[in-house]
Design a protein around this motif. Structure first.
Motif, PDB file in Angstrom:
ATOM      1  N   SER A   1       0.860  -1.170   0.000  1.00  0.00           N
ATOM      2  CA  SER A   1       0.000   0.000   0.000  1.00  0.00           C
ATOM      3  C   SER A   1       0.900   1.224   0.000  1.00  0.00           C
ATOM      4  CB  SER A   1      -0.917   0.021   1.230  1.00  0.00           C
ATOM      5  OG  SER A   1      -1.702   1.204   1.241  1.00  0.00           O
ATOM      6  N   ARG A   2       0.840   1.978  -1.088  1.00  0.00           N
ATOM      7  CA  ARG A   2       1.690   3.174  -1.252  1.00  0.00           C
ATOM      8  C   ARG A   2       3.163   2.824  -1.027  1.00  0.00           C
ATOM      9  NH1 ARG A   2      -2.207   6.543   2.629  1.00  0.00           N
ATOM     10  NH2 ARG A   2      -3.848   5.063   2.166  1.00  0.00           N
ATOM     11  N   LYS A   3       3.575   1.723  -1.651  1.00  0.00           N
ATOM     12  CA  LYS A   3       4.963   1.239  -1.666  1.00  0.00           C
ATOM     13  C   LYS A   3       5.437   0.690  -0.322  1.00  0.00           C
ATOM     14  CE  LYS A   3       6.275   4.378  -5.413  1.00  0.00           C
ATOM     15  NZ  LYS A   3       7.237   5.398  -5.883  1.00  0.00           N
ATOM     16  N   VAL A   4       4.503   0.541   0.634  1.00  0.00           N
ATOM     17  CA  VAL A   4       4.833  -0.071   1.919  1.00  0.00           C
ATOM     18  C   VAL A   4       4.340  -1.518   1.897  1.00  0.00           C
ATOM     19  CG1 VAL A   4       4.442  -0.038   4.413  1.00  0.00           C
ATOM     20  CG2 VAL A   4       4.710   2.113   3.154  1.00  0.00           C
ATOM     21  N   LEU A   5       5.216  -2.463   2.178  1.00  0.00           N
ATOM     22  CA  LEU A   5       4.851  -3.874   2.133  1.00  0.00           C
ATOM     23  C   LEU A   5       3.835  -4.206   3.222  1.00  0.00           C
ATOM     24  CD1 LEU A   5       5.335  -6.716   0.915  1.00  0.00           C
ATOM     25  CD2 LEU A   5       7.155  -7.015   2.619  1.00  0.00           C
TER      26      LEU A   5
ATOM     27  N   ASP B   1       0.005  -3.104  -5.661  1.00  0.00           N
ATOM     28  CA  ASP B   1       0.003  -1.968  -4.743  1.00  0.00           C
ATOM     29  C   ASP B   1      -1.375  -1.323  -4.790  1.00  0.00           C
ATOM     30  OD1 ASP B   1       0.288   0.788  -3.704  1.00  0.00           O
ATOM     31  OD2 ASP B   1       2.420   0.301  -3.623  1.00  0.00           O
ATOM     32  N   CYS B   2      -2.049  -1.295  -3.637  1.00  0.00           N
ATOM     33  CA  CYS B   2      -3.392  -0.706  -3.552  1.00  0.00           C
ATOM     34  C   CYS B   2      -3.354   0.458  -2.565  1.00  0.00           C
ATOM     35  CB  CYS B   2      -4.394  -1.760  -3.109  1.00  0.00           C
ATOM     36  SG  CYS B   2      -6.076  -1.121  -2.938  1.00  0.00           S
ATOM     37  N   GLU B   3      -3.542   1.672  -3.078  1.00  0.00           N
ATOM     38  CA  GLU B   3      -3.475   2.867  -2.235  1.00  0.00           C
ATOM     39  C   GLU B   3      -4.663   2.973  -1.282  1.00  0.00           C
ATOM     40  OE1 GLU B   3      -2.868   6.443  -4.392  1.00  0.00           O
ATOM     41  OE2 GLU B   3      -1.061   5.723  -5.436  1.00  0.00           O
ATOM     42  N   ASP B   4      -5.743   2.244  -1.572  1.00  0.00           N
ATOM     43  CA  ASP B   4      -6.943   2.326  -0.720  1.00  0.00           C
ATOM     44  C   ASP B   4      -6.788   1.575   0.589  1.00  0.00           C
ATOM     45  OD1 ASP B   4      -8.770   3.838  -2.494  1.00  0.00           O
ATOM     46  OD2 ASP B   4      -8.452   2.138  -3.821  1.00  0.00           O
ATOM     47  N   LEU B   5      -5.803   0.707   0.691  1.00  0.00           N
ATOM     48  CA  LEU B   5      -5.592  -0.021   1.942  1.00  0.00           C
ATOM     49  C   LEU B   5      -4.932   0.894   2.967  1.00  0.00           C
ATOM     50  CD1 LEU B   5      -4.215  -3.479   0.722  1.00  0.00           C
ATOM     51  CD2 LEU B   5      -6.484  -2.986   1.635  1.00  0.00           C
ATOM     52  N   PRO B   6      -5.474   0.979   4.163  1.00  0.00           N
ATOM     53  CA  PRO B   6      -4.829   1.806   5.195  1.00  0.00           C
ATOM     54  C   PRO B   6      -3.499   1.195   5.613  1.00  0.00           C
ATOM     55  CG  PRO B   6      -6.656   0.560   6.128  1.00  0.00           C
ATOM     56  CD  PRO B   6      -6.709   0.346   4.642  1.00  0.00           C
TER      57      PRO B   6
END
Length: 246
Positions: A63-67, A88-93
């Motif tokens: 998520s936003r390049k964070v594993l 990579d899904c930006e919608d995941l917190p």
């Protein structure tokens, strides 16, 4: 557009720890219904064909390049475990709990989107690169048959990816069978036998051959079980020529 084929290959080698080649890749980005970027690969060879047992899911979730999770089992159904890559899904917190994220509605929606994109990619290759697809299918068909048995949401799409031998041609699609159906024919007929020769010589087949009614040849019991379970394709019922219905 800026990524070279050499970079794609290098990244594939990096994530698979292997020098093996991949057959196809899916580099995809969308903002609807979720903000997703994915780079997925379909291997050249079946990793389970050499007696090493079932392989693990090898798609990493970010998520936003964070594993978020390496080898995320919840990202695709088990029958697509041969696919490699990253999503990579930006919608995941970013603070999503590692214990309960698999129960998240977002993960469920993401899984549906990723699964359909993979199947659509395979569908596209099956239409645009028929010979290449048949080579791949001969090694990976058991994965799809597993999906036919377990993934009811995408059963029709998976069925369109399967290939069958028949009385009129080999390696046909179900849509090609439908094109060959007789006027007024309402069923997709099949016959289970160890080989085509034995099937063709069966007395059950005589009226179908005589009247040029197309029949699919099945060689494995699991194939019949799957067709009986699915029951139909595009509103045409699957019927065994040995049954009273035929």
């Amino acid at each position: 557009r800026e990524v070279s084929e050499e970079e794609y290959r290098s990244f594939y080698e990096y994530i698979t720890h292997s020098k093996n080649l991949y057959r196809w890749k899916l580099h995809f980005s969308t903002d609807v219904p979720m903000s997703i970027k994915m780079l997925l690969y379909v291997p050249m060879q079946n990793p389970e064909a050499f007696g090493f047992g079932s392989s693990d899911v090898s798609i990493d979730l970010y998520s936003r390049k964070v594993l978020i999770k390496k080898g995320c089992r919840e990202l695709v159904p088990n029958y697509l475990r041969f696919v490699k890559g990253v999503v990579d899904c930006e919608d995941l917190p970013l603070n999503i709990s590692r214990e309960n994220y698999q129960d998240s509605a977002l993960i469920s929606k993401l899984r549906s989107v990723v699964t359909k994109r993979i199947l659509r990619m395979l569908e596209s290759e099956s239409k645009n690169n028929k010979e290449e697809y048949l080579k791949w299918y001969s090694d990976f068909h058991l994965f799809l048959k597993e999906g036919m048995h377990t993934d009811h949401e995408n059963s029709e799409l998976i069925l369109s990816l399967t290939r069958y031998d028949s009385t009129f041609a080999n390696n046909i699609t179900l849509d090609q069978y439908i094109e060959k159906m007789k006027p007024g024919q309402k069923n997709i007929y099949y016959f289970l036998a160890p080989n085509k020769e034995q099937a063709a010589s069966s007395p059950y087949m005589e009226p179908f051959i005589k009247n040029e009614v197309p029949v699919l040849y099945l060689q494995v019991n699991i194939e019949e079980m799957i067709l009986r379970q699915l029951n139909e394709y595009k509103k045409f019922q699957f019927v065994n020529v040995e049954s009273a219905e035929s």
